[in-house]
Structures are given as C-alpha cells and as structure tokens.
Write an enzyme that holds these catalytic residues in place. Structure first.
Site, mmCIF file in Angstrom:
data_model
loop_
_atom_site.group_PDB
_atom_site.id
_atom_site.type_symbol
_atom_site.label_atom_id
_atom_site.label_comp_id
_atom_site.label_asym_id
_atom_site.label_seq_id
_atom_site.Cartn_x
_atom_site.Cartn_y
_atom_site.Cartn_z
ATOM 1 N N TYR A 151 -5.517 9.775 -4.484
ATOM 2 C CA TYR A 151 -4.138 9.844 -5.146
ATOM 3 C C TYR A 151 -4.037 10.704 -5.903
ATOM 4 C CZ TYR A 151 -0.465 7.622 -7.834
ATOM 5 O OH TYR A 151 0.935 7.381 -8.479
ATOM 6 N N SER A 167 2.716 12.209 -11.252
ATOM 7 C CA SER A 167 1.788 11.266 -12.020
ATOM 8 C C SER A 167 0.726 11.783 -12.986
ATOM 9 C CB SER A 167 0.915 10.404 -11.199
ATOM 10 O OG SER A 167 0.020 9.442 -11.821
HETATM 11 N N1 LIG Z 1 2.956 2.266 -11.112
HETATM 12 C C1 LIG Z 1 2.366 3.572 -11.793
HETATM 13 O O1 LIG Z 1 1.297 3.139 -12.501
HETATM 14 C C2 LIG Z 1 2.731 4.773 -11.463
HETATM 15 C C3 LIG Z 1 2.274 5.773 -12.170
HETATM 16 C C4 LIG Z 1 2.529 7.147 -12.045
HETATM 17 C C5 LIG Z 1 3.329 7.577 -10.957
HETATM 18 N N2 LIG Z 1 3.925 6.551 -10.289
HETATM 19 C C6 LIG Z 1 4.587 6.900 -9.005
HETATM 20 O O2 LIG Z 1 5.994 6.400 -9.413
HETATM 21 C C7 LIG Z 1 6.510 6.142 -7.803
HETATM 22 C C8 LIG Z 1 6.867 4.549 -7.865
HETATM 23 O O3 LIG Z 1 5.855 3.699 -7.983
HETATM 24 P P1 LIG Z 1 6.216 2.211 -8.486
HETATM 25 O O4 LIG Z 1 5.087 1.974 -9.525
HETATM 26 O O5 LIG Z 1 7.543 1.984 -8.272
HETATM 27 O O6 LIG Z 1 5.219 1.383 -7.122
HETATM 28 P P2 LIG Z 1 5.919 0.651 -6.022
HETATM 29 O O7 LIG Z 1 6.853 -0.548 -6.572
HETATM 30 O O8 LIG Z 1 4.833 -0.017 -5.290
HETATM 31 O O9 LIG Z 1 6.875 1.308 -4.888
HETATM 32 C C9 LIG Z 1 6.252 2.269 -3.990
HETATM 33 C C10 LIG Z 1 7.411 2.480 -2.874
HETATM 34 O O10 LIG Z 1 6.846 3.165 -2.084
HETATM 35 C C11 LIG Z 1 7.212 2.731 -0.879
HETATM 36 N N3 LIG Z 1 6.479 3.586 0.249
HETATM 37 C C12 LIG Z 1 5.158 3.505 0.439
HETATM 38 N N4 LIG Z 1 5.032 4.289 1.645
HETATM 39 C C13 LIG Z 1 6.154 4.581 2.130
HETATM 40 C C14 LIG Z 1 6.394 5.180 3.478
HETATM 41 N N5 LIG Z 1 5.574 5.585 4.349
HETATM 42 N N6 LIG Z 1 7.626 5.299 3.672
HETATM 43 C C15 LIG Z 1 8.483 4.917 2.672
HETATM 44 N N7 LIG Z 1 8.377 4.440 1.627
HETATM 45 C C16 LIG Z 1 7.196 3.963 1.315
HETATM 46 C C17 LIG Z 1 6.876 1.428 -0.858
HETATM 47 O O11 LIG Z 1 7.641 0.749 0.202
HETATM 48 P P3 LIG Z 1 7.124 -0.270 0.988
HETATM 49 O O12 LIG Z 1 7.855 -1.712 0.702
HETATM 50 O O13 LIG Z 1 7.739 -0.045 2.707
HETATM 51 O O14 LIG Z 1 5.569 -0.235 1.091
HETATM 52 C C18 LIG Z 1 7.458 1.023 -2.096
HETATM 53 O O15 LIG Z 1 8.799 0.628 -2.291
HETATM 54 C C19 LIG Z 1 5.256 6.461 -6.651
HETATM 55 O O16 LIG Z 1 5.517 7.676 -6.265
HETATM 56 C C20 LIG Z 1 4.215 6.323 -7.599
HETATM 57 O O17 LIG Z 1 3.157 7.082 -7.188
HETATM 58 C C21 LIG Z 1 3.610 5.268 -10.250
#
Ligand SMILES: NC(=O)c1ccc[n+]([C@@H]2O[C@H](COP(=O)([O-])OP(=O)(O)OC[C@H]3O[C@@H](n4cnc5c(N)ncnc54)[C@H](OP(=O)(O)O)[C@@H]3O)[C@@H](O)[C@H]2O)c1
Length: 253
Positions: free
Chosen positions: A159, A146
């Site tokens: 974070y 990120s």
């Molecule tokens: N959205 C943003 O603005 C953004 C920006 C930069 C980087 N990112 C990164 O991109 C990645 C994907 O994010 P997203 O936006 O797609 O968010 P998201 O839809 O909330 O997806 C996050 C996923 O992580 C899973 N997770 C959380 N804790 C876990 C654990 N202990 N074991 C296995 N799975 C787990 C969640 O599953 P559960 O359903 O089990 O909770 C969920 O499916 C993340 O690494 C995030 O930090 C996001």
C-alpha cells in the site's frame, strides 16, 4: 465556475462511496457547492449519500459508474462526465484500497490489485482528467495520498509503495499544471477511522473523515499544494523519513 469567493460550486468525486469523500462533499456543500457527481463501482449504493447531500442544500447529485481497475474506460469516462455535467470546479480523487499486506507478500495478484487501483488507476484517470480541465481553463484536483507513501513501512509496504508512486506522480502533475489555471492539492492523512481501517488498531495521531474534510476545505481556500492531516504529522514524518533503515525497520509501525 468558482464564485467570487473562490468556493467550489461543482465537484466530481472519484471513489464516491469513500467515507472521506462523503465528509468532504458535505463540507463543500455547506460552503455553497451545488452540484456533486459521485463516481464509483456501485452507483446505486450512493443513494443514502445523495439524500444527505440534498438535505444540506445540494441542488444536483448524480451517480456515475467508475472503476479504477478498468483503465481502458477512463478516457471515455472523462469525456462523458464533462459532456453530461459541463463545468467541473473540483475533482476529488478518493478511491483506494488498503489491501491485504500479508497475502500480497506471497500472492502477486493481491499486490497488483493494490498497486493497479491506487497508482495505475489514478494515473490512468488523471491524465485525461487534467487534459479536460486544461481545456476547460480552470479547476482544482485534490488527491488522497497518505503518510504511508512518505516512507514504506515493513507492515504495509505494498500500500505504501502504491501511495508513494501516486504522490510522486501528483507532485509532477501539479508542477506541470502551474500557470494553466488548474491547481492540484495532495492530501497526506495518517490513520483515519473509516471503512478502510475498520477493525484495525488506531495509530497515534489518528483522525476521522470530518477532520480530513475540514483540512481539505481549509487547504483549498489557502491554495495549499500539500496538506498533512493532522498538520503536525508533517514534522513527525520529517524525522522518521531520515532515520537510518536499521533503526526504522525496528520501530513498531
Ligand atoms: N482511512 C485511512 O486511514 C486513510 C489514510 C490515508 C489515506 N487514505 C486514503 O484516503 C482515500 C479514501 O479512503 P477512506 O478512508 O475514505 O476509505 P473508504 O471509505 O474505504 O473508501 C475507499 C473507496 O475507494 C473505492 N474503490 C476501491 N476500489 C475501487 C475501484 N477499483 N474503482 C473505484 N472505486 C474504488 C471504494 O469503493 P467500493 O465501495 O466500490 O469498494 C471506496 O468507496 C483512499 O485513497 C485512502 O487510501 C485513507
């Protein structure tokens, strides 16, 4: 195996319920990926995603249990996945939690949950995973870092620090894999509209999961090592990274 065009035919997604993961898996299936393995804490919740992926042309979509917070299971998880599904062209690491920054500043268990998921959990699974890929002799790893990890901000430094650790680990892991036939790509999105950011005020230059997926697929075909989403964030961050702390901490970030 990758086909002659180098497109990915099988993908393992760690964090199978992530919005960015699903958009990326769909984009990969559209470019001829045929096998998708979705790994996460609640595999039953992947039924809808599996249906969508099949409709786009995926031949096999499987769901398996994976918990980033259970590092003691990671070695066996990796061994089991390779035994059951054989060749894996791409491992997509998308699990992560934003966490509650305010709470984490006074409750160490919340701070630990964020760091143990985003950093320790990723390191714990990437070590046996990269080993298994080395034995396989080919493969790609894509890790969702990120912009928050580029410079820790007052408003979400727990974070941000977890992503800084993850990013640094992956830079070194990528270097250690040079010449092995395995390549690692780090993805650094800014604000993405997804479940993770639901209800938050969007930051400037925000994107959506489809834009991140598009950047991932383009980065894979270019052989990129680092991908910023959107691309110009790279220049914004190179300025922000060098601002004096006294100035940086006053910015409304
Ligand atoms: N959205 C943003 O603005 C953004 C920006 C930069 C980087 N990112 C990164 O991109 C990645 C994907 O994010 P997203 O936006 O797609 O968010 P998201 O839809 O909330 O997806 C996050 C996923 O992580 C899973 N997770 C959380 N804790 C876990 C654990 N202990 N074991 C296995 N799975 C787990 C969640 O599953 P559960 O359903 O089990 O909770 C969920 O499916 C993340 O690494 C995030 O930090 C996001």
């Amino acid at each position: 195996m990758n086909d002659a065009l180098g497109s990915v035919q099988s993908v393992l997604v760690l964090g199978g319920g992530s919005d960015i993961a699903l958009a990326t898996a769909k984009a990969l299936v559209r470019s001829r990926c045929r096998t998708v393995v979705l790994a996460g804490r609640d595999p039953e919740s992947f039924a809808g995603a599996a249906k969508e992926l099949h409709a786009l042309g995926a031949e096999t979509v499987e769901s398996v249990v994976f918990d980033a917070l259970a590092p003691e299971t990671h070695e066996a998880f990796v061994a089991d996945v390779f035994e059951r599904f054989g060749d894996i062209d791409l491992v997509l690491v998308t699990f992560g939690v934003l966490g509650d920054q305010e709470r984490a500043e006074s409750d160490a268990s919340e701070a630990r949950r964020i760091v143990e998921t985003n950093f320790t959990g990723a390191v714990s699974v990437l070590v046996p995973m990269s080993d298994a890929l080395r034995r396989q002799g080919h493969g790609r790893i894509v890790v969702l870092s990120s912009v928050a990890g580029e410079r820790a901000r007052r408003s979400n430094f727990v974070y941000g620090s977890s992503k800084a650790g993850l990013d640094a680990f992956c830079q070194g892991l990528g270097d250690s894999l040079a010449g092995t036939g395995i390549r690692l790509m780090i993805v650094r999105p800014g604000f993405v509209h997804s479940k993770m950011t639901d209800g938050l005020d969007p930051a400037p230059m925000s994107t959506d999961p489809d834009q991140v997926a598009h950047a991932i697929v383009a980065g894979l075909s270019r052989g990129s090592e680092i991908v910023w989403v959107p691309g110009p964030l790279r220049y914004v961050m190179s300025v922000l990274r060098h601002l004096p702390r006294a100035v940086f901490r006053r910015l409304p970030l």
